[in-house]
Design a protein around this motif. Structure first.
Motif, PDB file in Angstrom:
ATOM      1  N   LEU A  73       0.777   4.850  -7.778  1.00 23.28           N
ATOM      2  CA  LEU A  73      -0.313   4.330  -8.603  1.00 23.28           C
ATOM      3  C   LEU A  73      -1.350   5.419  -8.886  1.00 23.28           C
ATOM      4  CD1 LEU A  73      -1.523   1.816  -9.962  1.00 23.28           C
ATOM      5  CD2 LEU A  73      -2.656   1.278  -7.791  1.00 23.28           C
ATOM      6  N   VAL A  74      -1.677   6.225  -7.864  1.00 18.60           N
ATOM      7  CA  VAL A  74      -2.638   7.312  -8.048  1.00 18.60           C
ATOM      8  C   VAL A  74      -2.074   8.357  -9.004  1.00 18.60           C
ATOM      9  CG1 VAL A  74      -3.770   9.240  -6.878  1.00 18.60           C
ATOM     10  CG2 VAL A  74      -3.814   6.954  -5.851  1.00 18.60           C
ATOM     11  N   LEU A  83       0.815  -1.208   0.000  1.00 18.05           N
ATOM     12  CA  LEU A  83       0.000   0.000   0.000  1.00 18.05           C
ATOM     13  C   LEU A  83       0.856   1.268   0.000  1.00 18.05           C
ATOM     14  CD1 LEU A  83      -2.828  -1.021   2.481  1.00 18.05           C
ATOM     15  CD2 LEU A  83      -2.858  -1.047  -0.008  1.00 18.05           C
ATOM     16  N   ALA A  84       2.123   1.148   0.353  1.00 19.11           N
ATOM     17  CA  ALA A  84       3.000   2.320   0.315  1.00 19.11           C
ATOM     18  C   ALA A  84       3.201   2.830  -1.103  1.00 19.11           C
ATOM     19  CB  ALA A  84       4.349   1.975   0.944  1.00 19.11           C
ATOM     20  N   ALA A  85       2.935   1.969  -2.085  1.00 20.55           N
ATOM     21  CA  ALA A  85       3.116   2.356  -3.479  1.00 20.55           C
ATOM     22  C   ALA A  85       1.849   2.939  -4.087  1.00 20.55           C
ATOM     23  CB  ALA A  85       3.579   1.153  -4.296  1.00 20.55           C
ATOM     24  N   LEU A  86       0.802   3.147  -3.281  1.00 17.49           N
ATOM     25  CA  LEU A  86      -0.440   3.676  -3.835  1.00 17.49           C
ATOM     26  C   LEU A  86      -0.284   5.112  -4.330  1.00 17.49           C
ATOM     27  CD1 LEU A  86      -3.309   2.333  -1.529  1.00 17.49           C
ATOM     28  CD2 LEU A  86      -2.613   1.557  -3.797  1.00 17.49           C
ATOM     29  N   GLU A 102      -6.927  -2.543  -9.853  1.00 20.90           N
ATOM     30  CA  GLU A 102      -7.957  -2.960 -10.795  1.00 20.90           C
ATOM     31  C   GLU A 102      -9.113  -1.962 -10.827  1.00 20.90           C
ATOM     32  OE1 GLU A 102     -10.062  -4.805 -13.648  1.00 20.90           O
ATOM     33  OE2 GLU A 102      -7.962  -5.101 -13.061  1.00 20.90           O
ATOM     34  N   SER A 103      -9.469  -1.419  -9.678  1.00 16.27           N
ATOM     35  CA  SER A 103     -10.547  -0.432  -9.647  1.00 16.27           C
ATOM     36  C   SER A 103     -10.164   0.814 -10.435  1.00 16.27           C
ATOM     37  CB  SER A 103     -10.869  -0.063  -8.192  1.00 16.27           C
ATOM     38  OG  SER A 103     -11.297  -1.197  -7.473  1.00 16.27           O
ATOM     39  N   LEU A 104      -8.923   1.260 -10.315  1.00 17.47           N
ATOM     40  CA  LEU A 104      -8.466   2.426 -11.087  1.00 17.47           C
ATOM     41  C   LEU A 104      -8.393   2.102 -12.581  1.00 17.47           C
ATOM     42  CD1 LEU A 104      -5.690   3.884  -8.745  1.00 17.47           C
ATOM     43  CD2 LEU A 104      -8.074   4.610  -8.988  1.00 17.47           C
ATOM     44  N   THR A 105      -8.017   0.872 -12.891  1.00 20.54           N
ATOM     45  CA  THR A 105      -8.017   0.463 -14.300  1.00 20.54           C
ATOM     46  C   THR A 105      -9.421   0.511 -14.878  1.00 20.54           C
ATOM     47  OG1 THR A 105      -6.100  -0.967 -13.943  1.00 20.54           O
ATOM     48  CG2 THR A 105      -7.428  -1.409 -15.890  1.00 20.54           C
TER      49      THR A 105
END
Length: 398
Positions: free
Chosen positions: A266-267, A260-263, A308-311
């Motif tokens: 990703l955002v 989760l530190a890489a979110l 996946e939700s962001l995709t």
């Protein structure tokens, strides 16, 4: 019915050997008892032949064979007697217990034991000599000992059959476990491959479509930049997956699973990829700073759900905000991604539905819950994905 019964090779061999051996003893004049006034010497061959016939039925019809053998043995006592007749009877008794019904296997040893005891007591009372005990001993050797041997061999064969059956069942269960493990591993690989690549390929598809449909050098340059970034990151993700699938990597170091530190990254990447579609992604993390580290499976599952939700938002969401929320309370990690539901102008990427299936599978493996669907929100509709993942070992087992 007996005419349809065919003796096996062993029965024919025993019958022929016993008959020939008895004939040889008869020709040599070797009898088990002295001259009998009630029968001529040749009469001894009649019980011998009948006993050889009983040997032919020892396996195909053990009850019939025992009946014929018993009658032949009794008849032999009224002749000069033949040792081969007695020996063949012991084999018939043994076969009756070994190949007969379970009831016969239980009753014959007890019956022969009673006959042996009763005969010993009877002859001892009749002759009133210690030599009468020898008669009882012979009866026991001829009847009870073969029956007892048959029980022992039958028990060992039953145990061996049970062991073979258990081995086959164990092998069948092992094969089922192996098949299930292969299916589960293939499903896991499919989830990892989809989650790793779908985000980048979706961005590539959307921006390449935009570059082809809009005849503007600046737009094309920006789209190609995004395409290159996603292609490079997609290749890196593929290398990571290949590294995970290798049985042993001599020149590769272990690759850490995303957390989760890489979110944040990703955002940020989603904002770059979704800028042309009017998407603005934000992260709201309400977890306590410096809290305990989450289990690795929970971290990976939560990251993949957000990814996946962001995709899906990049593919299908209407222009507007995309909010990623994280919360941790009562030993449960809550992951929520909300986007505007509807259509938007410009290029889109097709979806297969595999992403939602993969998210549900991940959550189910951890014993959590997930809800995904559209719902009203004021004057618009939103698409919400909400997953609750247990973070403690006790909760995960429950």
């Amino acid at each position: 019915m007996l005419t349809s019964i065919r003796p096996d090779r062993d029965a024919m061999t025993l019958a022929a050997s016993g008959l020939l051996g008895g004939l040889l003893l008869w020709l040599l004049g070797l009898h088990t008892q002295g001259g009998h006034s009630l029968a001529a010497p040749w009469v001894t061959l009649v019980p011998l032949t009948a006993m050889a016939g009983a040997e032919l039925l020892r396996r195909a019809a053990p009850r019939t064979a025992l009946t014929i053998g018993t009658l032949a043995l009794v008849a032999d006592q009224f002749t000069w007697g033949n040792l081969a007749t007695i020996l063949m009877f012991t084999d018939v008794m043994y076969a009756a217990v070994l190949y007969g019904t379970p009831a016969a296997a239980r009753r014959l040893p007890a019956a022969t034991l009673l006959i042996t005891v009763a005969s010993t007591i009877g002859f001892l009372a009749w002759f009133r000599k210690p030599e009468a005990l020898l008669i009882g001993l012979v009866i026991g050797l001829v009847s009870f000992i073969p029956a007892l041997t048959g029980v022992s061999v039958r028990t060992h064969r039953t145990a061996a059959d049970a062991a073979r059956l258990a081995a086959r069942q164990t092998a069948r269960l092992a094969e089922m476990d192996r098949t299930q493990a292969v299916v589960a591993e293939r499903a896991r690989m499919a989830r990892e491959l989809h989650d790793m690549v779908a985000n980048h390929l979706s961005a590539v598809a959307i921006h390449s479509t935009a570059a082809l449909s809009i005849d503007d050098p600046e737009t094309s340059r920006s789209a190609l930049k995004v395409i290159r970034e996603n292609s490079v990151e997609g290749l890196a993700e593929m290398r990571r997956l290949i590294g995970l699938l290798r049985e042993s990597g001599e020149d590769e170091e272990p690759v850490a699973a995303p957390t989760l530190a890489a979110l944040d990254t990703l955002v940020e990447q989603t904002n770059v990829n979704g800028a042309s579609g009017g998407l603005v992604c934000t992260l709201e993390d309400t977890r306590e700073a410096g809290g305990d580290a989450l289990p690795t499976p929970v971290e990976l599952a939560a990251y993949r759900i957000v990814q996946e939700s962001l995709t899906n938002a990049l593919k299908h969401a209407a222009p507007g905000p995309v909010t990623v929320r994280l919360a941790d309370a009562d030993g449960v990690l809550t992951v929520e991604v909300v986007s505007v539901f509807g259509s938007r102008p410009g290029p889109t990427a097709p979806g297969s539905g595999a992403g939602l299936v993969g998210m549900r599978e991940r959550v189910a493996l951890l014993g959590g819950t997930i809800v995904a669907g559209s719902e009203p929100d004021g004057g618009r509709k939103i698409w919400r994905v909400r997953a609750e993942l247990p973070v403690t070992e006790r909760t995960m087992r429950e």
